[in-house]
Design a protein around this motif. Sequence first.
Motif, PDB file in Angstrom:
ATOM      1  N   ILE A   7      -6.498   6.649 -10.024  1.00 38.16           N
ATOM      2  CA  ILE A   7      -7.819   6.362  -9.842  1.00 38.16           C
ATOM      3  C   ILE A   7      -7.239   4.596 -10.309  1.00 38.16           C
ATOM      4  CG2 ILE A   7      -9.607   5.585 -11.182  1.00 38.16           C
ATOM      5  CD1 ILE A   7     -10.005   8.370 -11.938  1.00 38.16           C
ATOM      6  N   ALA A   8      -6.672   4.424 -11.398  1.00 38.05           N
ATOM      7  CA  ALA A   8      -5.780   2.772 -11.464  1.00 38.05           C
ATOM      8  C   ALA A   8      -5.316   2.398 -10.508  1.00 38.05           C
ATOM      9  CB  ALA A   8      -5.602   2.663 -13.532  1.00 38.05           C
ATOM     10  N   LEU A   9      -4.307   3.243  -9.884  1.00 34.85           N
ATOM     11  CA  LEU A   9      -3.387   3.048  -8.828  1.00 34.85           C
ATOM     12  C   LEU A   9      -3.947   2.948  -7.645  1.00 34.85           C
ATOM     13  CD1 LEU A   9      -0.238   4.798  -9.967  1.00 34.85           C
ATOM     14  CD2 LEU A   9      -0.317   2.426  -9.904  1.00 34.85           C
ATOM     15  N   TYR A  10      -5.564   3.323  -7.556  1.00 32.62           N
ATOM     16  CA  TYR A  10      -6.565   3.638  -6.302  1.00 32.62           C
ATOM     17  C   TYR A  10      -6.699   2.250  -6.576  1.00 32.62           C
ATOM     18  CZ  TYR A  10      -9.623   4.221  -2.893  1.00 32.62           C
ATOM     19  OH  TYR A  10     -10.349   4.332  -1.735  1.00 32.62           O
ATOM     20  N   LEU A  11      -7.548   2.104  -6.872  1.00 30.52           N
ATOM     21  CA  LEU A  11      -8.430   0.195  -7.294  1.00 30.52           C
ATOM     22  C   LEU A  11      -7.059  -0.609  -7.467  1.00 30.52           C
ATOM     23  CD1 LEU A  11     -10.378   1.232 -10.244  1.00 30.52           C
ATOM     24  CD2 LEU A  11     -11.080   1.265  -7.946  1.00 30.52           C
ATOM     25  N   GLY A  12      -5.780  -0.916  -7.489  1.00 29.81           N
ATOM     26  CA  GLY A  12      -5.328  -1.721  -7.611  1.00 29.81           C
ATOM     27  C   GLY A  12      -4.876  -1.487  -6.233  1.00 29.81           C
ATOM     28  N   GLY A  13      -4.270  -1.208  -4.944  1.00 34.43           N
ATOM     29  CA  GLY A  13      -4.259  -0.818  -3.983  1.00 34.43           C
ATOM     30  C   GLY A  13      -5.078  -1.295  -3.366  1.00 34.43           C
ATOM     31  N   MET A  14      -6.533  -0.913  -3.596  1.00 31.75           N
ATOM     32  CA  MET A  14      -7.986  -1.905  -3.069  1.00 31.75           C
ATOM     33  C   MET A  14      -7.652  -3.004  -2.580  1.00 31.75           C
ATOM     34  SD  MET A  14      -8.836   0.701  -0.885  1.00 31.75           S
ATOM     35  CE  MET A  14      -7.123   0.997  -0.777  1.00 31.75           C
ATOM     36  N   TYR A  15      -7.764  -3.708  -4.071  1.00 32.46           N
ATOM     37  CA  TYR A  15      -7.409  -4.546  -4.880  1.00 32.46           C
ATOM     38  C   TYR A  15      -6.477  -6.119  -3.759  1.00 32.46           C
ATOM     39  CZ  TYR A  15      -7.634  -8.588  -7.051  1.00 32.46           C
ATOM     40  OH  TYR A  15      -6.839 -10.546  -6.922  1.00 32.46           O
ATOM     41  N   ILE A  16      -5.048  -5.477  -3.662  1.00 28.32           N
ATOM     42  CA  ILE A  16      -4.044  -5.644  -2.590  1.00 28.32           C
ATOM     43  C   ILE A  16      -4.385  -6.158  -1.417  1.00 28.32           C
ATOM     44  CG2 ILE A  16      -1.614  -5.008  -1.661  1.00 28.32           C
ATOM     45  CD1 ILE A  16      -0.940  -4.195  -4.552  1.00 28.32           C
ATOM     46  N   ASN A  17      -5.083  -4.458  -1.238  1.00 26.10           N
ATOM     47  CA  ASN A  17      -5.400  -4.656   0.615  1.00 26.10           C
ATOM     48  C   ASN A  17      -6.600  -5.972   0.679  1.00 26.10           C
ATOM     49  OD1 ASN A  17      -4.733  -2.741   2.265  1.00 26.10           O
ATOM     50  ND2 ASN A  17      -4.822  -1.704   0.667  1.00 26.10           N
ATOM     51  N   THR A  49       1.143  -1.119  -0.131  1.00 21.97           N
ATOM     52  CA  THR A  49       0.039  -0.233  -0.081  1.00 21.97           C
ATOM     53  C   THR A  49       1.102   1.059  -0.251  1.00 21.97           C
ATOM     54  OG1 THR A  49      -1.350  -1.420   1.176  1.00 21.97           O
ATOM     55  CG2 THR A  49      -1.645   1.358   0.985  1.00 21.97           C
ATOM     56  N   ALA A  50       2.107   1.547   0.976  1.00 24.94           N
ATOM     57  CA  ALA A  50       2.658   2.573   0.847  1.00 24.94           C
ATOM     58  C   ALA A  50       3.607   3.145  -0.222  1.00 24.94           C
ATOM     59  CB  ALA A  50       4.307   2.185   2.364  1.00 24.94           C
ATOM     60  N   ILE A  51       3.932   1.641  -1.511  1.00 27.37           N
ATOM     61  CA  ILE A  51       4.639   1.589  -2.507  1.00 27.37           C
ATOM     62  C   ILE A  51       3.805   2.181  -3.723  1.00 27.37           C
ATOM     63  CG2 ILE A  51       5.678   0.512  -4.109  1.00 27.37           C
ATOM     64  CD1 ILE A  51       6.616  -1.427  -1.986  1.00 27.37           C
TER      65      ILE A  51
END
Length: 335
Positions: free
Chosen positions: A322-332, A287-289
């Motif tokens: 937006i794409a990076l945010y959605l990716g970060g949420m998927y990781i979480n 998430t930090a990355i």
Amino acid sequence: MVLFIQAIVCVALVIVVGSRLSRNADVLAEKTGLGRTWVGAILLAGATSLPELATGISAVTVFDAPNLAVGGILGSCLFNLLILAILDIFTGPEPLLRQAQTSHGLAAGLGCVMLGVASLGILLSAQQTPLTLGWIGLPSLALLLLYGISARLIAQFELRRREDILEQESEIFQYRHISSNRAYLTFVLLAAAIVVLGIWLAALGDQIAAVTGLGQSFVGALLLAAATSLPEVVASLAAIRLNAVDLAVSNIFGSNLFNLAILGIYDLAYVRGNLLSNINHSVHLLTAIVAIIMTQVALVGLLYRAARRTRLYLTWDGIAIIALYLGGMYINYRG
């Protein structure tokens, strides 16, 4: 039904108070002579980020939920950067980052440094080699020190370009009828109100989290982060309506600086041990990355200043965020 009604009332109050807080911050930008960049990055960002401080301290001291607290902070950093893409929709034909001063790159760069320090602390804790002083991690102390340095650097930078600010912000003297004492008192009262509302909203989000049964890392990064970041959304949108783009952008980058300082405060409050040693390292590190990459994308858009809107009425850097945010949420969620 009662929970739903409470959420509606709380959100409505946040919108009203957040809008007034943003206007009052614009008044302080004139009264202090430091301009919208410093006031947005330090004063407004600090006020709108106080709910994260209160809810996170409760999470680590009362509920012994370090994952929820850390996930809330890092998730809030992601959500704050997402706000840049949201604001881009409301700024008219000219893209948001093209209108903003390039001086915001200083706060963005400092944010990347602090995110890097937090990432290093998480990585060292994951390898069971945390650097600590008592129960407190040295990276946490470094975050607190870096925030103080960042506030000073931004203030000095803005003072050096004070004459340019006075020339470029033609409305800088529009609040002569408001006294300085009244402006400061109003800001303190509104900041206190936004803290209370933010804590209430976060508590409602926690009840929703209990019903859904999702993991603490995901709930912290999504629900808690979104709830405590609502004041930033409202204040930034209000700043856009005031034609104070620099106030809005500096609020976003400044909120991330303040959030990372809060992470250091959490470690001080978590007396059961080192905070970063008691979390889901892989999820929070990723998430930090992602937050670092999102900040760099925003920084590129700010400095390149050649962005054009796509058919989706967003710039390419906005779409990337937006794409990076959605990716970060998927990781979480997967974590």
